[in-house]
Design an enzyme around this catalytic site. Structure first.
Site, PDB file in Angstrom:
ATOM      1  N   LYS A 101       1.826   3.019 -11.052  1.00 56.94           N
ATOM      2  CA  LYS A 101       0.606   2.265 -10.726  1.00 56.94           C
ATOM      3  C   LYS A 101       0.220   1.301 -11.850  1.00 56.94           C
ATOM      4  CE  LYS A 101      -0.227   3.994  -6.621  1.00 56.94           C
ATOM      5  NZ  LYS A 101       0.058   3.168  -5.435  1.00 56.94           N
ATOM      6  N   ASN A 130       0.810  -1.216   0.000  1.00 57.61           N
ATOM      7  CA  ASN A 130       0.000   0.000   0.000  1.00 57.61           C
ATOM      8  C   ASN A 130       0.849   1.276   0.000  1.00 57.61           C
ATOM      9  OD1 ASN A 130      -2.505   1.727   0.899  1.00 57.61           O
ATOM     10  ND2 ASN A 130      -0.927   2.071   2.465  1.00 57.61           N
ATOM     11  N   TYR A 163       3.433   8.784 -11.395  1.00 59.51           N
ATOM     12  CA  TYR A 163       2.499   8.006 -10.567  1.00 59.51           C
ATOM     13  C   TYR A 163       1.721   7.014 -11.436  1.00 59.51           C
ATOM     14  CZ  TYR A 163      -1.188   7.444  -6.959  1.00 59.51           C
ATOM     15  OH  TYR A 163      -2.070   6.955  -6.027  1.00 59.51           O
TER      16      TYR A 163
HETATM   17  P1  NAP Z   1      -1.155   8.733   2.580  1.00 56.70           P
HETATM   18  O1  NAP Z   1      -2.282   9.121   3.467  1.00 56.70           O
HETATM   19  O2  NAP Z   1      -0.274   9.791   2.011  1.00 56.70           O
HETATM   20  O3  NAP Z   1      -0.255   7.645   3.347  1.00 56.70           O
HETATM   21  C1  NAP Z   1       0.873   7.116   2.707  1.00 56.70           C
HETATM   22  C2  NAP Z   1       1.433   6.002   3.542  1.00 56.70           C
HETATM   23  O4  NAP Z   1       2.548   5.431   2.847  1.00 56.70           O
HETATM   24  C3  NAP Z   1       1.957   6.467   4.888  1.00 56.70           C
HETATM   25  O5  NAP Z   1       1.695   5.458   5.839  1.00 56.70           O
HETATM   26  C4  NAP Z   1       3.457   6.593   4.650  1.00 56.70           C
HETATM   27  O6  NAP Z   1       4.262   6.417   5.819  1.00 56.70           O
HETATM   28  C5  NAP Z   1       3.680   5.422   3.700  1.00 56.70           C
HETATM   29  N1  NAP Z   1       4.908   5.526   2.922  1.00 56.70           N
HETATM   30  C6  NAP Z   1       5.267   6.491   2.042  1.00 56.70           C
HETATM   31  N2  NAP Z   1       6.482   6.210   1.526  1.00 56.70           N
HETATM   32  C7  NAP Z   1       6.891   5.045   2.092  1.00 56.70           C
HETATM   33  C8  NAP Z   1       8.064   4.240   1.975  1.00 56.70           C
HETATM   34  N3  NAP Z   1       9.075   4.590   1.153  1.00 56.70           N
HETATM   35  N4  NAP Z   1       8.158   3.129   2.720  1.00 56.70           N
HETATM   36  C9  NAP Z   1       7.145   2.758   3.564  1.00 56.70           C
HETATM   37  N5  NAP Z   1       6.016   3.474   3.711  1.00 56.70           N
HETATM   38  C10 NAP Z   1       5.896   4.605   2.977  1.00 56.70           C
HETATM   39  O7  NAP Z   1      -1.686   7.900   1.305  1.00 56.70           O
HETATM   40  P2  NAP Z   1      -3.096   7.183   1.040  1.00 56.70           P
HETATM   41  O8  NAP Z   1      -3.960   8.148   0.365  1.00 56.70           O
HETATM   42  O9  NAP Z   1      -3.530   6.443   2.216  1.00 56.70           O
HETATM   43  O10 NAP Z   1      -2.617   6.157  -0.099  1.00 56.70           O
HETATM   44  C11 NAP Z   1      -2.300   4.798   0.177  1.00 56.70           C
HETATM   45  C12 NAP Z   1      -2.084   4.076  -1.136  1.00 56.70           C
HETATM   46  O11 NAP Z   1      -3.272   4.170  -1.921  1.00 56.70           O
HETATM   47  C13 NAP Z   1      -0.962   4.662  -1.988  1.00 56.70           C
HETATM   48  O12 NAP Z   1      -0.293   3.646  -2.674  1.00 56.70           O
HETATM   49  C14 NAP Z   1      -1.714   5.535  -2.968  1.00 56.70           C
HETATM   50  O13 NAP Z   1      -0.983   5.743  -4.143  1.00 56.70           O
HETATM   51  C15 NAP Z   1      -2.953   4.715  -3.185  1.00 56.70           C
HETATM   52  N6  NAP Z   1      -4.091   5.484  -3.684  1.00 56.70           N
HETATM   53  C16 NAP Z   1      -4.617   6.510  -2.959  1.00 56.70           C
HETATM   54  C17 NAP Z   1      -5.714   7.211  -3.463  1.00 56.70           C
HETATM   55  C18 NAP Z   1      -6.370   8.353  -2.715  1.00 56.70           C
HETATM   56  O14 NAP Z   1      -7.265   9.000  -3.300  1.00 56.70           O
HETATM   57  N7  NAP Z   1      -5.998   8.645  -1.500  1.00 56.70           N
HETATM   58  C19 NAP Z   1      -6.227   6.868  -4.716  1.00 56.70           C
HETATM   59  C20 NAP Z   1      -5.664   5.826  -5.420  1.00 56.70           C
HETATM   60  C21 NAP Z   1      -4.602   5.132  -4.888  1.00 56.70           C
HETATM   61  P3  NAP Z   1       4.646   7.685   6.789  1.00 56.70           P
HETATM   62  O15 NAP Z   1       3.386   7.991   7.553  1.00 56.70           O
HETATM   63  O16 NAP Z   1       5.732   7.143   7.651  1.00 56.70           O
HETATM   64  O17 NAP Z   1       5.060   8.786   5.885  1.00 56.70           O
END
Ligand code: NAP
Length: 249
Positions: free
Chosen positions: A160, A90, A156
């Site tokens: 993905k 994730n 991105y």
């Molecule tokens: P978020 O709130 O920004 O959280 C990102 C998470 O990833 C945090 O726990 C962060 O850890 C961790 N992280 C970042 N870089 C890392 C690394 N190098 N090693 C280990 N952990 C790392 O993101 P989110 O929105 O929950 O997104 C989660 C996933 O869903 C991502 O892959 C994102 O691309 C995907 N996604 C999100 C959306 C959306 O609308 N939100 C849509 C499509 C896909 P820290 O807290 O330590 O920084």
């Protein structure tokens, strides 16, 4: 409790979708390794939420773009819980910019975390997963941007989309071992990642969602929990969008 006795590693579980997934898997009975990159305090909040729900979990810092760090992440699952059954890739970051202006490090950082990070963890967990001979689940969090592209998000989208290719190839390679591999492609989900977007852009994006609202991390987590369960044992190599109808395949 659909996941009683299972052990899961969830990367990027300190916040957003990863946190919701970690909590949902723990509620279903899985012992969870909560991974994070730098936000240890937030990871401890995820741990506390799981504790309140009566679940079992540990926290493990590891940058998924680092090969050795992924090996220690898997070791943490083995040392604390004796095995690993479920991987949820994730962890993700964005560094948005149009290609004409995108710097090399903006490209590289997004590929390193979102795509290479998933490969690193799968490689690190491969030996224990195969040795256990008890099947398994790999769930990769992709994005609708990986299916449809996005202005300012070439890095991105490439990462993905690459994750979808990795998912399908792995699904074929591991099917004989009863390890299923699927990708989840969220649309616009309410997290810190989307909170950082300009208001006008958010409004325009939401206007394109047929269901007319953003999704919640918990809704994504319910889909991941289903894919992790025995009930999903005949689903592999799929990309399941959860996006309010934004991208209909
Ligand atoms: P978020 O709130 O920004 O959280 C990102 C998470 O990833 C945090 O726990 C962060 O850890 C961790 N992280 C970042 N870089 C890392 C690394 N190098 N090693 C280990 N952990 C790392 O993101 P989110 O929105 O929950 O997104 C989660 C996933 O869903 C991502 O892959 C994102 O691309 C995907 N996604 C999100 C959306 C959306 O609308 N939100 C849509 C499509 C896909 P820290 O807290 O330590 O920084």
């Amino acid at each position: 409790m659909r996941l009683a006795g299972k052990v899961a590693i969830v990367t990027g579980a300190s916040r957003g979708i990863g946190r919701a997934v970690a909590v949902a898997l723990a509620r279903e009975g899985a012992a969870v390794v909560i991974n994070y990159a730098s936000n240890g305090e937030a990871a401890l909040e995820t741990l506390a939420k799981i504790g309140e729900a009566g679940g079992r979990a540990v926290v493990c810092q590891a940058d998924v773009s680092d090969w050795e760090a992924c090996e220690s992440l898997v070791r943490s699952a083995l040392d604390n819980f004796g095995k690993v059954d479920i991987l949820v890739n994730n962890a993700g970051v964005t560094r948005d910019n149009i290609v004409a202006r995108m710097k090399k490090d903006e490209w590289q950082a997004v590929l390193d975390t979102n795509l290479t990070g998933a490969f690193n963890l799968v490689r690190a967990a491969m030996r224990p997963l195969l040795r256990q001979k008890s099947g398994g689940r790999i769930i990769n969090i992709s994005s609708v941007v990986g299916l449809a592209g996005g202005v300012g998000q070439a890095n991105y989208a490439a990462a993905k989309a690459g994750l979808i290719g990795l998912t399908k190839s792995l699904a074929r390679e591991l099917a004989g071992r009863q390890i299923t591999v699927n990708a989840v492609a969220p649309g616009f989900i309410d997290t810190e990642m989307t909170a950082a977007l300009p208001e006008e852009l958010k409004k325009n994006m939401l206007a394109q969602v047929p269901l007319g609202r953003a999704g919640t991390p918990e809704e994504v987590a319910q889909l991941v929990a289903f894919l992790a369960a025995d009930a999903a044992g005949y689903i592999t190599g799929q990309v399941i969008a959860i996006d309010g109808g934004l991208v209909m395949q």
